[in-house]
Motif scaffolding. Sequence first.
Motif, PDB file in Angstrom:
ATOM      1  N   ARG A 182       5.599  34.121  29.829  1.00  0.00           N
ATOM      2  CA  ARG A 182       4.870  33.663  28.644  1.00  0.00           C
ATOM      3  C   ARG A 182       5.525  34.168  27.361  1.00  0.00           C
ATOM      4  O   ARG A 182       5.015  33.943  26.279  1.00  0.00           O
ATOM      5  N   SER A 183       6.671  34.863  27.477  1.00  0.00           N
ATOM      6  CA  SER A 183       7.284  35.466  26.298  1.00  0.00           C
ATOM      7  C   SER A 183       7.992  34.446  25.416  1.00  0.00           C
ATOM      8  O   SER A 183       8.208  34.683  24.235  1.00  0.00           O
ATOM      9  N   GLY A 184       8.365  33.317  25.989  1.00  0.00           N
ATOM     10  CA  GLY A 184       9.024  32.289  25.194  1.00  0.00           C
ATOM     11  C   GLY A 184      10.535  32.396  25.180  1.00  0.00           C
ATOM     12  O   GLY A 184      11.206  31.450  24.762  1.00  0.00           O
ATOM     13  N   ASN A 185      11.100  33.555  25.598  1.00  0.00           N
ATOM     14  CA  ASN A 185      12.562  33.646  25.562  1.00  0.00           C
ATOM     15  C   ASN A 185      13.178  34.169  26.864  1.00  0.00           C
ATOM     16  O   ASN A 185      14.280  34.689  26.867  1.00  0.00           O
ATOM     17  N   VAL A 237      10.251  26.477  32.627  1.00  0.00           N
ATOM     18  CA  VAL A 237      11.083  27.686  32.576  1.00  0.00           C
ATOM     19  C   VAL A 237      11.772  27.915  33.918  1.00  0.00           C
ATOM     20  O   VAL A 237      12.962  28.230  33.971  1.00  0.00           O
ATOM     21  N   GLY A 255       4.652  24.610  31.156  1.00  0.00           N
ATOM     22  CA  GLY A 255       5.533  25.611  30.583  1.00  0.00           C
ATOM     23  C   GLY A 255       6.236  26.446  31.635  1.00  0.00           C
ATOM     24  O   GLY A 255       7.463  26.552  31.640  1.00  0.00           O
ATOM     25  N   THR A 256       5.465  27.006  32.543  1.00  0.00           N
ATOM     26  CA  THR A 256       6.009  27.860  33.596  1.00  0.00           C
ATOM     27  C   THR A 256       7.011  27.098  34.454  1.00  0.00           C
ATOM     28  O   THR A 256       8.102  27.587  34.755  1.00  0.00           O
TER      29      THR A 256
END
Length: 275
Positions: free
Chosen positions: A120-123, A161, A157-158
């Motif tokens: 969930r950090s985005g990077n 990624v 999102g997950t």
Amino acid sequence: AKADGRGCFRFFEPEMDADVRQQREFEFQLREAMVRQEFELHFQPIVELATFRPCAVEALVRWRHPERGLVPPDKFIPVAEEIGLIIPLGEWILDAACRVAAAWPSHIRLAVNLSAVQFRSGNLVEVVRGAIAASGLTPNRLELEITESVLLQKDQGTLAVLHELAALGVHIVLDDFGTGYSSLSYLQLFPFSKIKIDRSFVSELSSRSDCAAIVCTVMNLAKALDMTTTAEGVETWDQVALLRAAGCSEAQGWLFGRPGFASALSLDRALGPPP
Ligand code: C2E
Ligand code: CA
Ligand code: CA
Ligand code: CA
């Protein structure tokens, strides 16, 4: 008792105060530990069951506390996740582990655990890409271990990624298989390279026929889905015989080596069987 503004009452008891204070103190020390570089990585070999030769190594973090000694990850990772410290800590772990692994023989892969919070950090993708670039480790030598908790939010999102990470050329491994809920549906969600069957099944393998049946079923399932399998927590040669018969590809456990310093790893010889 005193109203908390939401129409509820909270009770302040002296021992609760002490607990909260202790918790805050622990969080403070954990943040300090990051600054003081008190975290260290230990490494545990994973062997190929066909040859007992090491094929991978898992990095496991510890906290070298000035007074408490070596603190195991179960004691501080959940807190690090709560306070967000797992983001810089996880970045350090990836970076440090990749640098160590770059010096190993090129057929030895590195396994690193990722927390759901890192997703969930985005990077995360950038962090993984950076660790690979800085270390020079070939991406297909890196295995990222995730648990079902990462997949619990079945949001796009997950999944996106995970696909971006796989596109870097790294392997995605499903850890602790069998301990969460509806495990089977997760196998459909993403093309994992490997599943690690949880120690709880392995430890009862010789004594409980239902565990043997579960392990066999998981092995067959993995084979059908073109995934390899690692058995965790292997402690006896009895377990090894049963795992080999079940078609398990790899094993990890005290039988082949406890987690220890990278310098103590022996990666160039078979770690069994006994004479
Ligand atoms: P895990 O990923 O399932 O790691 C395997 C755990 O089993 C390790 O505990 C390892 O020391 C232990 N183990 C290995 N072989 C045996 C055996 O034969 N018998 C027994 N009884 N235990 C064995 P450890 O190092 O205490 O780590 C516990 C958990 O903490 C890990 O479980 C993982 O979920 C988490 N963790 C460890 N390092 C990291 C990290 O760098 N990042 C994150 N996010 N989590 C980590
Ligand atoms: Ca793991
Ligand atoms: Ca595991
Ligand atoms: Ca575990």
